[in-house]
Motif scaffolding. Structure first.
Motif, PDB file in Angstrom:
ATOM      1  N   SER A  12      58.166   6.901 -67.623  1.00 35.91           N
ATOM      2  CA  SER A  12      57.369   7.381 -68.699  1.00 35.91           C
ATOM      3  C   SER A  12      56.248   8.198 -68.293  1.00 35.91           C
ATOM      4  O   SER A  12      55.876   8.000 -67.068  1.00 35.91           O
ATOM      5  N   ASN A  13      56.050   9.266 -69.101  1.00 36.58           N
ATOM      6  CA  ASN A  13      54.972  10.114 -68.590  1.00 36.58           C
ATOM      7  C   ASN A  13      55.184  10.807 -67.475  1.00 36.58           C
ATOM      8  O   ASN A  13      54.208  11.473 -66.744  1.00 36.58           O
ATOM      9  N   SER A  14      56.400  10.919 -66.822  1.00 33.53           N
ATOM     10  CA  SER A  14      56.571  11.763 -65.705  1.00 33.53           C
ATOM     11  C   SER A  14      56.544  13.293 -65.834  1.00 33.53           C
ATOM     12  O   SER A  14      56.330  13.961 -65.003  1.00 33.53           O
ATOM     13  N   GLY A  15      57.178  13.555 -67.088  1.00 31.35           N
ATOM     14  CA  GLY A  15      57.387  14.937 -67.589  1.00 31.35           C
ATOM     15  C   GLY A  15      58.594  15.432 -67.953  1.00 31.35           C
ATOM     16  O   GLY A  15      58.877  16.685 -68.077  1.00 31.35           O
ATOM     17  N   LYS A  16      59.408  14.537 -68.178  1.00 32.69           N
ATOM     18  CA  LYS A  16      60.876  14.920 -68.555  1.00 32.69           C
ATOM     19  C   LYS A  16      60.670  15.721 -69.520  1.00 32.69           C
ATOM     20  O   LYS A  16      61.623  16.775 -69.729  1.00 32.69           O
ATOM     21  N   SER A  17      60.205  15.463 -70.842  1.00 32.72           N
ATOM     22  CA  SER A  17      60.219  16.363 -71.783  1.00 32.72           C
ATOM     23  C   SER A  17      59.480  17.706 -71.840  1.00 32.72           C
ATOM     24  O   SER A  17      60.152  18.698 -72.318  1.00 32.72           O
ATOM     25  N   THR A  18      58.667  17.733 -70.742  1.00 32.12           N
ATOM     26  CA  THR A  18      57.875  18.999 -70.615  1.00 32.12           C
ATOM     27  C   THR A  18      59.150  19.809 -69.825  1.00 32.12           C
ATOM     28  O   THR A  18      59.194  21.059 -69.805  1.00 32.12           O
ATOM     29  N   VAL A  19      59.767  19.206 -68.896  1.00 34.07           N
ATOM     30  CA  VAL A  19      60.911  20.025 -68.007  1.00 34.07           C
ATOM     31  C   VAL A  19      61.869  20.376 -68.903  1.00 34.07           C
ATOM     32  O   VAL A  19      62.231  21.806 -68.929  1.00 34.07           O
ATOM     33  N   CYS A  65      59.373  17.076 -57.886  1.00 41.56           N
ATOM     34  CA  CYS A  65      57.970  16.305 -57.648  1.00 41.56           C
ATOM     35  C   CYS A  65      57.172  17.383 -58.446  1.00 41.56           C
ATOM     36  O   CYS A  65      56.515  18.201 -58.278  1.00 41.56           O
ATOM     37  N   ASN A  66      56.876  16.575 -59.824  1.00 39.81           N
ATOM     38  CA  ASN A  66      56.302  17.141 -60.770  1.00 39.81           C
ATOM     39  C   ASN A  66      54.570  17.231 -60.689  1.00 39.81           C
ATOM     40  O   ASN A  66      54.230  16.165 -59.823  1.00 39.81           O
ATOM     41  N   LYS A  67      53.908  17.935 -61.462  1.00 40.32           N
ATOM     42  CA  LYS A  67      52.535  17.855 -61.553  1.00 40.32           C
ATOM     43  C   LYS A  67      51.782  18.436 -60.295  1.00 40.32           C
ATOM     44  O   LYS A  67      50.717  17.790 -59.959  1.00 40.32           O
ATOM     45  N   MET A  68      52.553  19.090 -59.609  1.00 33.60           N
ATOM     46  CA  MET A  68      51.862  19.816 -58.428  1.00 33.60           C
ATOM     47  C   MET A  68      50.776  20.500 -58.715  1.00 33.60           C
ATOM     48  O   MET A  68      50.019  20.811 -57.706  1.00 33.60           O
ATOM     49  N   ASP A  69      50.374  20.846 -60.081  1.00 33.18           N
ATOM     50  CA  ASP A  69      49.132  21.654 -60.108  1.00 33.18           C
ATOM     51  C   ASP A  69      47.774  20.747 -59.932  1.00 33.18           C
ATOM     52  O   ASP A  69      46.795  21.182 -59.959  1.00 33.18           O
ATOM     53  N   LEU A  70      48.157  19.392 -60.190  1.00 32.79           N
ATOM     54  CA  LEU A  70      47.072  18.488 -60.169  1.00 32.79           C
ATOM     55  C   LEU A  70      46.375  18.370 -58.568  1.00 32.79           C
ATOM     56  O   LEU A  70      47.121  18.199 -57.655  1.00 32.79           O
ATOM     57  N   SER A 119      55.694  22.333 -61.266  1.00 34.95           N
ATOM     58  CA  SER A 119      54.664  22.098 -62.387  1.00 34.95           C
ATOM     59  C   SER A 119      55.421  22.471 -63.695  1.00 34.95           C
ATOM     60  O   SER A 119      55.572  23.652 -64.061  1.00 34.95           O
ATOM     61  N   ALA A 120      55.855  21.413 -64.400  1.00 35.79           N
ATOM     62  CA  ALA A 120      56.634  21.802 -65.648  1.00 35.79           C
ATOM     63  C   ALA A 120      55.500  22.450 -66.552  1.00 35.79           C
ATOM     64  O   ALA A 120      55.837  23.187 -67.435  1.00 35.79           O
ATOM     65  N   LEU A 121      54.192  21.761 -66.543  1.00 34.85           N
ATOM     66  CA  LEU A 121      53.046  22.157 -67.316  1.00 34.85           C
ATOM     67  C   LEU A 121      52.873  23.923 -67.207  1.00 34.85           C
ATOM     68  O   LEU A 121      53.029  24.498 -68.140  1.00 34.85           O
ATOM     69  N   GLU A 122      52.849  24.228 -65.989  1.00 34.25           N
ATOM     70  CA  GLU A 122      52.773  25.700 -65.763  1.00 34.25           C
ATOM     71  C   GLU A 122      54.058  26.527 -65.488  1.00 34.25           C
ATOM     72  O   GLU A 122      54.069  27.710 -65.370  1.00 34.25           O
TER      73      GLU A 122
HETATM   74  P1  GTP Z   1      57.920   9.819 -72.051  1.00 34.13           P
HETATM   75  O1  GTP Z   1      58.230  10.372 -73.354  1.00 34.13           O
HETATM   76  O2  GTP Z   1      56.733   8.749 -71.869  1.00 34.13           O
HETATM   77  O3  GTP Z   1      59.030   9.074 -71.179  1.00 34.13           O
HETATM   78  O4  GTP Z   1      57.203  10.939 -70.911  1.00 34.13           O
HETATM   79  P2  GTP Z   1      57.864  12.303 -70.491  1.00 34.13           P
HETATM   80  O5  GTP Z   1      58.623  11.839 -69.018  1.00 34.13           O
HETATM   81  O6  GTP Z   1      58.892  12.962 -71.328  1.00 34.13           O
HETATM   82  O7  GTP Z   1      56.617  13.196 -70.050  1.00 34.13           O
HETATM   83  P3  GTP Z   1      56.237  14.324 -71.063  1.00 34.13           P
HETATM   84  O8  GTP Z   1      56.770  15.437 -70.657  1.00 34.13           O
HETATM   85  O9  GTP Z   1      55.932  13.870 -72.421  1.00 34.13           O
HETATM   86  O10 GTP Z   1      54.764  14.538 -70.363  1.00 34.13           O
HETATM   87  C1  GTP Z   1      53.636  13.199 -70.243  1.00 34.13           C
HETATM   88  C2  GTP Z   1      52.461  14.058 -69.935  1.00 34.13           C
HETATM   89  O11 GTP Z   1      52.286  14.577 -68.699  1.00 34.13           O
HETATM   90  C3  GTP Z   1      52.048  14.824 -71.209  1.00 34.13           C
HETATM   91  O12 GTP Z   1      50.651  14.801 -71.147  1.00 34.13           O
HETATM   92  C4  GTP Z   1      52.335  16.404 -70.354  1.00 34.13           C
HETATM   93  O13 GTP Z   1      51.343  17.349 -70.750  1.00 34.13           O
HETATM   94  C5  GTP Z   1      51.904  16.065 -68.886  1.00 34.13           C
HETATM   95  N1  GTP Z   1      52.833  16.763 -67.881  1.00 34.13           N
HETATM   96  C6  GTP Z   1      53.881  17.296 -67.679  1.00 34.13           C
HETATM   97  N2  GTP Z   1      54.113  17.867 -66.967  1.00 34.13           N
HETATM   98  C7  GTP Z   1      53.128  18.451 -66.251  1.00 34.13           C
HETATM   99  C8  GTP Z   1      52.706  18.831 -65.101  1.00 34.13           C
HETATM  100  O14 GTP Z   1      53.346  19.543 -64.438  1.00 34.13           O
HETATM  101  N3  GTP Z   1      51.225  19.000 -64.810  1.00 34.13           N
HETATM  102  C9  GTP Z   1      50.338  18.426 -65.410  1.00 34.13           C
HETATM  103  N4  GTP Z   1      49.114  18.453 -65.109  1.00 34.13           N
HETATM  104  N5  GTP Z   1      50.714  17.569 -66.644  1.00 34.13           N
HETATM  105  C10 GTP Z   1      52.095  17.505 -66.928  1.00 34.13           C
END
Ligand code: GTP
Length: 167
Positions: free
Chosen positions: A15-22, A114-119, A149-152
């Motif tokens: 959870s929270n790893s960034g799957k949805s953002t990917v 290896c996500n969130k490398m922007d941090l 960085s899925a975010l960026e």
């Molecule tokens: P679940 O629905 O809990 O399984 O989460 P998920 O794995 O789908 O992750 P989700 O994409 O919802 O991202 C979780 C949080 O991490 C959100 O607040 C995103 O904005 C943040 N996030 C995702 N990718 C990145 C990234 O590359 N960098 C940063 N800084 N934050 C990110």
């Protein structure tokens, strides 16, 4: 187009790893929620020939046998890690090893994100590779570590292209 043949892409991670953002980076369309009838959230989305299933591998051991149900149509795997969340590396390692040892997935190529490398506090890919005992690519399975960085929106396109090239 992104894909030539029909690909069953499984996106896994805690959870929270960034799957949805990917997934959001792979499609412009909204991600449709599938009712979590089995006790864990499974979501699916279709992107031009790409049938994407993703689920959260956190939590209760008793759901693990249900994961297998989603393995059979899988031709490509993305495993997403929050590189800054060292407190959960051991948990991520445990589920990763489960996936790597699943008989059905033995020959399926895996892109490890290896996500969130922007941090600023994100672990380096080397640190991640050590902590999660990442395998080298083998004759049985293509394996690639991709910092992103899925975010960026960095690293996702390259990683996805690599994965599709190895299906
Ligand atoms: P679940 O629905 O809990 O399984 O989460 P998920 O794995 O789908 O992750 P989700 O994409 O919802 O991202 C979780 C949080 O991490 C959100 O607040 C995103 O904005 C943040 N996030 C995702 N990718 C990145 C990234 O590359 N960098 C940063 N800084 N934050 C990110």
């Amino acid at each position: 187009g992104l894909v030539k043949t029909k690909v069953g892409l499984l996106i896994l991670g805690l959870s929270n790893s960034g799957k949805s953002t990917v997934v959001a980076r792979l499609t412009k369309e909204p991600v449709e929620d599938v009712a979590p009838t089995v006790g864990f959230a499974v979501e699916s989305v279709k992107i031009e020939g790409l049938a994407v299933t993703m689920f959260d591998m956190s939590g209760n051991q008793r759901y693990h046998e249900l994961w297998q149900h989603y393995y059979k149509d899988t031709t490509a795997i993305m495993f997403v890690l929050d590189s800054a969340d060292r407190a959960r590396f051991a948990e991520a390692d445990a589920v990763l090893q489960e996936v790597l040892h699943a008989e059905t997935l033995k020959r399926v190529p895996m892109l490890f994100l290896c996500n969130k490398m922007d941090l600023a506090l994100a672990a380096s890919p080397d640190e991640v590779a050590q902590a999660l005992h990442l395998p080298a690519a083998s004759a049985a399975r293509a394996f690639q570590l991709q910092p992103c960085s899925a975010l960026e929106g960095k690293g996702i396109k390259e990683g996805t292209q690599w994965l599709l090239d190895h299906v």
